[in-house]
Design a protein around this motif. Structure first.
Motif, PDB file in Angstrom:
ATOM      1  N   ASN A   1      -4.029  49.071  45.720  1.00 10.21           N
ATOM      2  CA  ASN A   1      -4.509  47.972  46.240  1.00 10.21           C
ATOM      3  C   ASN A   1      -3.866  46.683  45.608  1.00 10.21           C
ATOM      4  O   ASN A   1      -3.787  45.789  46.627  1.00 10.21           O
ATOM      5  N   ARG A   2      -3.303  46.907  44.646  1.00 10.33           N
ATOM      6  CA  ARG A   2      -2.758  45.639  43.951  1.00 10.33           C
ATOM      7  C   ARG A   2      -1.282  45.873  43.784  1.00 10.33           C
ATOM      8  O   ARG A   2      -0.718  44.810  44.057  1.00 10.33           O
TER       9      ARG A   2
ATOM     10  N   ASP B   1      -5.916  51.268  42.192  1.00  7.46           N
ATOM     11  CA  ASP B   1      -5.661  49.717  42.156  1.00  7.46           C
ATOM     12  C   ASP B   1      -3.956  49.609  42.135  1.00  7.46           C
ATOM     13  O   ASP B   1      -3.310  48.620  42.691  1.00  7.46           O
TER      14      ASP B   1
END
Length: 585
Positions: free
Chosen positions: A164-165, A197
């Motif tokens: 996601n990051r 993440d």
């Protein structure tokens, strides 16, 4: 123009006004455009030459849209129009963005440039012969290293993004006409379900690809060399590349892959087979040696030869620990030294290894804490672990478990533990591929590249252990044709030389008698016509044998005549003279 400037500032504000975001304003009269990029992620020279240079030379941006700037002003091949979330995402990847008035979109220029390592030989996969290129942290370079080896239209690459990051790029590579589509679908489903993440290395992806994440055994293969990855793809496997990692993942995996080295395929088959047998022996030693030593010392010392037992007893007397605690102490001590040398700076780690292995080990023996046989057993077991570097963690754990079992239950416990281990592995699989194939189940075709490696000309089909849609690997029709032509040429040459020898023999025999020569030549010609070159060769051998036998008999007769002549002329008169002189006396 004010709206455009506010929009650019809003994008920078959404990125928390990072200091490395660069905004350039290019004005032409009352009109202006903005170029935004992140310093350090772009090739500055390429941006100045191909993008900013033509824009500074242009006089008016009043009527220019993004399409006109792309095609007429800049004319940069790596340019595309972006909109929505793609604007910020591509800016973070390293794109340079161009904004104009009255357009919510942006023109993105792919001027991405990351500093990284050059292509070198990986430290864990060195070879004596063969390619020395290794993967790097740049996924595009890694793809090109495989692409240049697989010049095939069936090679398929699928892109995915995970994290996601981090928004890490992941590529799946396989041969579309060879691979089992069920494996591809399973891999894609598992990767698409990853909700995390960030992905910093391929090991993260490998953990999610395992069917049994709690098992100590590897279920996903890995490699650092493009030639190995290419060979896996040719066998029908799926290769997963992760941006930022030089380790490439491969599925499915079988256990005996680790006994095979890339150097085996660039050397003679008998040498490769010998080394594979050596690796198997090393694996057995690394797992069983400490446990066997403990079991024999504690429970089955009568099995040991008397002289050996006396030597061991003399070396271990007056020790404060029993053999079980002694071996466990040495194993823990060696593992601590290994971890310390691994995490220290390079040259300091070498010094720690020397101090630990030589000084500390010798001091412990002289102090009476451990014995010489115990240190030797654990050292041999520890060294042989790293003959299979990919399995070092698993083998180290198994060594510790078998040492515990040998100390508690003796040889009977080791036998039971071995039966449990092999039973568990025989029921283990990776993507519908038996883990112990081609041993369990036994696959006869794959034995050509198992423990004993045969020549590549004998490996005509793909491995049956790996699910695939194609069987033929080597088309040997042309090879058979070439061999048949060579055999035909040899046959014609042998026939020609056979006829010449016969003619010479016939000429020699004609000197003895013309009638016999004519008769033998007539018979020979009839035999050649009737029986062919096969009988001709056979008759030639018989004639040569008869000729040699006749020569030998003639030689014996001549020698016999010479002996008789010498006896009659020299020896016999002397005997008669001696007889006469005896009678006279």
């Amino acid at each position: 123009m004010e709206k455009l400037e506010e929009r650019v500032k809003a994008i920078k504000s959404s990125l928390h006004d990072s200091s490395d975001i660069v905004i350039k304003k290019i004005s032409s009269g009352k009109n202006a455009i903005f170029v935004m990029y992140i310093d350090g992620l772009i090739e500055q020279e390429e941006l100045n030459l191909n993008v900013l240079g033509p824009l500074y030379k242009f006089k008016s941006f009043k009527t220019c849209g993004l399409e006109e700037i792309k095609t007429k002003i800049v004319n940069y091949s790596n340019a595309e129009i972006l909109e929505g979330e793609d604007i910020e995402n591509n800016l973070l990847r390293g794109y340079a963005l161009l904004f104009t008035n009255n357009d919510d979109r942006a023109l993105g220029f792919n001027v991405i440039h990351y500093d990284g390592r050059s292509v070198t030989e990986p430290p864990t996969s060195t070879v004596i012969n063969g390619p020395r290129e290794g993967f790097v942290e740049n996924i595009k370079i890694n793809v090109s290293l495989i692409r240049k080896r697989l010049v095939c239209k069936h090679l398929k690459i699928e892109d995915m993004t995970v994290g996601n990051r981090t928004q890490t790029a992941v590529k799946i590579m396989y041969l579309d006409d060879v691979v089992d589509k069920k494996i591809v679908k399973e891999v894609k489903d598992k990767i698409s379900k990853i909700d995390i993440d960030g992905i910093l290395d391929s090991y993260y992806i490998g953990t999610f690809l395992e069917d049994k994440p709690n098992s100590i055994f590897r279920q996903v293969g890995n490699c650092e060399k493009p030639d190995i990855a290419t060979s896996k793809i040719l066998e029908g496997r799926v290769v997963i590349l992760v941006d930022g990692s030089p380790i490439v993942l491969t599925v499915p995996l079988i256990a005996f892959e680790d006994f095979q080295s890339s150097n085996d395929y660039y050397s003679e088959p008998h040498k490769a087979s010998t080394l594979r047998v050596l690796r198997i022996i090393a694996l057995i030693m690394s797992i069983y040696l400490p446990g066997m030593y403990i079991a024999l010392r504690l429970y089955h010392y009568k099995v040991l030869p008397l002289k050996f037992l006396i030597t061991v007893v003399n070396s271990t007397q007056n020790l404060p620990f029993n053999p079980f605690l002694e071996i466990l102490f040495i194993i823990v001590l060696f593992d601590v030294l290994f971890e310390a040398s691994l995490r220290m700076p390079k040259y300091l780690g070498i010094a720690v290894s020397i101090v630990g292995a030589l000084i500390l080990g010798d001091t412990a023996v002289q102090a009476g804490l451990v014995s010489h046989p115990g240190v030797m057993i654990v050292a041999m077991s520890g060294i042989t672990i790293y003959i299979l570097p990919n399995q070092s963690a698993q083998v180290s754990l198994l060594r510790f478990i078998f040492a515990l079992v040998g100390g508690v239950l003796g040889l009977h416990g080791l036998i039971l533990a071995s039966m449990f281990l092999f039973g568990y592995l025989a029921n283990f699989d990776s993507y519908n591929t038996p883990y112990l194939a081609p041993l369990a189940p036994y696959i006869n075709n794959d034995q050509k590249d198992f423990i004993f490696k045969e020549n590549i000309t004998e490996m005509k089909t793909l491995p049956e252990s790996i699910p695939n849609n194609k069987e033929i690997r080597l088309n040997d029709e042309q090879l058979k044709k070439d061999n048949s032509q060579e055999s035909g040429e040899n046959f014609s040459l042998s026939s020609m030389f056979g006829m010449n020898e016969n003619e010479q023999e016939q000429g020699d025999s004609s000197s003895k008698g013309s009638n016999e020569g004519e008769l033998s030549s007539g018979k020979n010609s009839e035999n050649v016509k009737e029986n062919g070159s096969g009988n001709l060769k056979k008759r030639d051998k018989e004639n040569k044998g008869k000729k040699e036998l006749n020569d030998l008999n003639n030689t014996k007769e001549i020698n016999k005549e010479k002996t008789q002549t010498k006896f009659e002329k020299e020896i016999k008169p002397k005997i008669k003279a001696n007889i006469k002189s005896t009678k006279v006396k």
